[in-house]
Design an enzyme around this catalytic site. Structure first.
Site, PDB file in Angstrom:
ATOM      1  N   SER A  79     -11.473   0.868 -11.228  1.00 29.89           N
ATOM      2  CA  SER A  79     -11.552   1.445  -9.883  1.00 29.89           C
ATOM      3  C   SER A  79     -12.935   2.020  -9.614  1.00 29.89           C
ATOM      4  O   SER A  79     -13.613   2.492 -10.545  1.00 29.89           O
ATOM      5  CB  SER A  79     -10.508   2.556  -9.776  1.00 29.89           C
ATOM      6  OG  SER A  79     -10.805   3.403  -8.698  1.00 29.89           O
TER       7      SER A  79
ATOM      8  N   TYR B 267      -6.712  10.013 -12.418  1.00 20.59           N
ATOM      9  CA  TYR B 267      -6.639   8.583 -12.103  1.00 20.59           C
ATOM     10  C   TYR B 267      -7.932   7.896 -12.581  1.00 20.59           C
ATOM     11  O   TYR B 267      -7.893   6.890 -13.301  1.00 20.59           O
ATOM     12  CB  TYR B 267      -6.446   8.392 -10.595  1.00 20.59           C
ATOM     13  CG  TYR B 267      -6.598   6.963 -10.139  1.00 20.59           C
ATOM     14  CD1 TYR B 267      -5.708   5.979 -10.571  1.00 20.59           C
ATOM     15  CD2 TYR B 267      -7.635   6.585  -9.291  1.00 20.59           C
ATOM     16  CE1 TYR B 267      -5.846   4.660 -10.156  1.00 20.59           C
ATOM     17  CE2 TYR B 267      -7.773   5.269  -8.870  1.00 20.59           C
ATOM     18  CZ  TYR B 267      -6.877   4.313  -9.307  1.00 20.59           C
ATOM     19  OH  TYR B 267      -7.032   3.012  -8.900  1.00 20.59           O
TER      20      TYR B 267
HETATM   21  N1  LIG Z   1      -5.869  -0.767  -3.433  1.00 17.91           N
HETATM   22  C1  LIG Z   1      -7.042  -0.227  -3.750  1.00 17.91           C
HETATM   23  O1  LIG Z   1      -7.844   0.136  -2.882  1.00 17.91           O
HETATM   24  C2  LIG Z   1      -7.440  -0.037  -5.184  1.00 17.91           C
HETATM   25  C3  LIG Z   1      -8.694   0.555  -5.452  1.00 17.91           C
HETATM   26  C4  LIG Z   1      -9.074   0.720  -6.777  1.00 17.91           C
HETATM   27  C5  LIG Z   1      -8.248   0.283  -7.809  1.00 17.91           C
HETATM   28  N2  LIG Z   1      -7.036  -0.273  -7.518  1.00 17.91           N
HETATM   29  C6  LIG Z   1      -6.196  -0.702  -8.628  1.00 17.91           C
HETATM   30  O2  LIG Z   1      -5.745  -2.023  -8.386  1.00 17.91           O
HETATM   31  C7  LIG Z   1      -4.441  -2.218  -8.908  1.00 17.91           C
HETATM   32  C8  LIG Z   1      -3.505  -2.713  -7.827  1.00 17.91           C
HETATM   33  O3  LIG Z   1      -3.495  -1.758  -6.776  1.00 17.91           O
HETATM   34  P1  LIG Z   1      -2.569  -1.895  -5.506  1.00 17.91           P
HETATM   35  O4  LIG Z   1      -3.321  -1.321  -4.366  1.00 17.91           O
HETATM   36  O5  LIG Z   1      -2.039  -3.264  -5.421  1.00 17.91           O
HETATM   37  O6  LIG Z   1      -1.430  -0.843  -5.886  1.00 17.91           O
HETATM   38  P2  LIG Z   1       0.166  -0.958  -5.772  1.00 17.91           P
HETATM   39  O7  LIG Z   1       0.678   0.413  -6.089  1.00 17.91           O
HETATM   40  O8  LIG Z   1       0.555  -1.564  -4.474  1.00 17.91           O
HETATM   41  O9  LIG Z   1       0.533  -1.958  -6.928  1.00 17.91           O
HETATM   42  C9  LIG Z   1       0.739  -1.579  -8.263  1.00 17.91           C
HETATM   43  C10 LIG Z   1       2.109  -2.076  -8.672  1.00 17.91           C
HETATM   44  O10 LIG Z   1       2.278  -1.746 -10.041  1.00 17.91           O
HETATM   45  C11 LIG Z   1       3.618  -1.351 -10.248  1.00 17.91           C
HETATM   46  N3  LIG Z   1       3.641  -0.494 -11.434  1.00 17.91           N
HETATM   47  C12 LIG Z   1       3.149   0.766 -11.549  1.00 17.91           C
HETATM   48  N4  LIG Z   1       3.363   1.235 -12.782  1.00 17.91           N
HETATM   49  C13 LIG Z   1       3.994   0.260 -13.465  1.00 17.91           C
HETATM   50  C14 LIG Z   1       4.502   0.156 -14.786  1.00 17.91           C
HETATM   51  N5  LIG Z   1       4.389   1.170 -15.637  1.00 17.91           N
HETATM   52  N6  LIG Z   1       5.117  -0.986 -15.160  1.00 17.91           N
HETATM   53  C15 LIG Z   1       5.246  -2.024 -14.290  1.00 17.91           C
HETATM   54  N7  LIG Z   1       4.795  -1.975 -13.023  1.00 17.91           N
HETATM   55  C16 LIG Z   1       4.170  -0.845 -12.602  1.00 17.91           C
HETATM   56  C17 LIG Z   1       4.031  -0.630  -8.977  1.00 17.91           C
HETATM   57  O11 LIG Z   1       5.428  -0.664  -8.764  1.00 17.91           O
HETATM   58  C18 LIG Z   1       3.244  -1.386  -7.911  1.00 17.91           C
HETATM   59  O12 LIG Z   1       4.056  -2.347  -7.256  1.00 17.91           O
HETATM   60  C19 LIG Z   1      -4.047  -0.874  -9.518  1.00 17.91           C
HETATM   61  O13 LIG Z   1      -4.363  -0.901 -10.881  1.00 17.91           O
HETATM   62  C20 LIG Z   1      -4.924   0.116  -8.792  1.00 17.91           C
HETATM   63  O14 LIG Z   1      -5.146   1.268  -9.561  1.00 17.91           O
HETATM   64  C21 LIG Z   1      -6.616  -0.451  -6.228  1.00 17.91           C
END
Ligand SMILES: NC(=O)c1ccc[n+]([C@@H]2O[C@H](COP(=O)([O-])OP(=O)(O)OC[C@H]3O[C@@H](n4cnc5c(N)ncnc54)[C@H](O)[C@@H]3O)[C@@H](O)[C@H]2O)c1
Length: 342
Positions: free
Chosen positions: A143, A168
């Site tokens: 991130s 985080y």
């Molecule tokens: N969306 C953004 O702007 C952003 C920015 C920086 C980093 N990220 C990273 O990208 C990745 C995807 O983000 P996103 O926006 O799609 O988030 P999101 O929350 O929509 O998707 C993450 C998914 O992981 C699942 N999950 C969480 N913990 C889990 C576990 N222990 N076992 C199985 N499933 C689990 C959740 O149910 C969720 O559906 C994440 O790692 C997030 O930290 C996202």
């Protein structure tokens, strides 16, 4: 290619799975479908992938998609070590893309344990399973928050990132460190991707675009932090998953001899947009002005992000080309359909 996508019911995981399937890959999606935000949105995404709620909601049930023959989904927790090990033993994945995580900067102040469980314990389970079953390449979500107190703009992967200001961010930085260890000790390629504020259709209800749209729709004031003096490298989800796909499809066999088994990239839009301009775009597309409450900076938050993505352009020909005007329009078009707004 046989690919595991973790977090497949999540925002980015859903888009990535869709794209990989359209490229002819075999995709196994897993997600624990936690209730950090409305689970109906997660089930609706799965529905788009041909997996219905009744089947998807059962833990450890393998569900074959009705519309995408090459897609299977199972509700699995990353922390469940035995289940993860069995899955890897059975499937023998070539590439693993770990997008499952407890996301969100602000929530990590209220609920730190969720971050340790998913992002540390769950992540180590994946590393171990990759090691034990000969996975060639682990691609994982880091991130932009790892840049923490970094003030040099744009953020470069050459900058030191030793000052996370949320748990985080610390959990994501830990993922990078652990990936380095596993690449070094066990000789498989790992690629960390520092995502910068991703937005677009099927986006997360806890993120700015959705929160602002909801506020405007229901005539509720929206909170604008740091009195609007924020800038973000907002990145359209379609550009993000194109980049991730190129990395997944990229060859990794020569990385060992080049001494590049461990890699970390920024993946953003390569510029910074003023928060107030972003809000103005949402207002324009909804045809309504927001009532704004100007607030101080939130703990754990940073005022400006901007990704230097030159490495990703050089190595993978990454080409983010969706402007905020275009991307916000696509997001609002979807938001209206999803919420039955005329
Ligand atoms: N969306 C953004 O702007 C952003 C920015 C920086 C980093 N990220 C990273 O990208 C990745 C995807 O983000 P996103 O926006 O799609 O988030 P999101 O929350 O929509 O998707 C993450 C998914 O992981 C699942 N999950 C969480 N913990 C889990 C576990 N222990 N076992 C199985 N499933 C689990 C959740 O149910 C969720 O559906 C994440 O790692 C997030 O930290 C996202």
């Amino acid at each position: 290619m046989k690919i595991l996508v973790t977090g497949a019911a999540g925002f980015i995981g859903f888009h990535l799975s869709t794209l990989l399937l359209s490229r002819g890959h075999q995709v196994v999606g897993i997600d624990n479908i936690n209730d950090y935000y409305d689970v109906n949105l997660k089930y609706a995404r799965l529905k788009e992938l041909g997996v219905d709620k009744a089947s998807a909601s059962q833990f450890q049930k393998e569900v074959r998609s009705e519309t995408h023959p090459e897609f299977k989904f199972s509700r699995i927790n990353l922390e469940d070590r035995e289940v993860i090990n069995n899955l890897f033993e059975t499937e023998k994945f070539e590439v693993v893309c770990n997008l499952a995580a407890q996301a969100g900067v602000r929530y990590s102040i209220e609920n730190p344990h969720a971050y340790v469980d998913s992002n540390i314990v769950g992540y180590v389970n994946l590393l171990e399973a990759c090691r034990n079953t000969g996975v060639k390449h682990l691609v994982y979500a880091s991130s932009s928050s790892v840049y923490g107190l970094n003030s040099k703009i744009p953020f470069s992967t050459n900058d030191t990132v030793d000052t996370p200001i949320s748990l985080y961010a610390a959990s994501k930085k830990s993922n990078e460190l652990m990936a380095h260890t596993y690449s070094h000790l066990f000789g498989f390629a790992t690629t960390g991707l520092r995502f910068f504020t991703v937005y677009g259709p099927w986006g997360r209800p806890d993120m700015a675009a959705y929160l602002f749209a909801e506020g405007i729709r229901y005539d509720k004031p929206i909170k604008v932090f740091n009195h609007g003096k924020m800038e973000r490298d907002f990145t359209y989800v379609g550009d993000i998953v194109q980049g991730v796909m190129r990395i997944i499809e990229g060859e990794v066999t020569t990385r060992k001899e080049k001494g590049e088994l461990y890699k970390v990239y920024n993946i953003g839009n390569n510029n910074s947009v003023k928060l107030m301009d972003y809000i103005a775009n949402i207002e324009k597309n909804l045809g309504k002005k927001a009532e704004k409450i100007m607030m101080d900076m939130q703990p754990g938050d940073v005022a400006k992000t901007w990704a230097d993505v030159s490495e990703l352009i050089k190595d993978y020909n990454y080409s983010p080309n969706t402007s905020v005007e275009e991307g916000v329009k696509k997001f609002i078009d979807w938001y209206k359909i999803y919420n039955n707004i005329n």
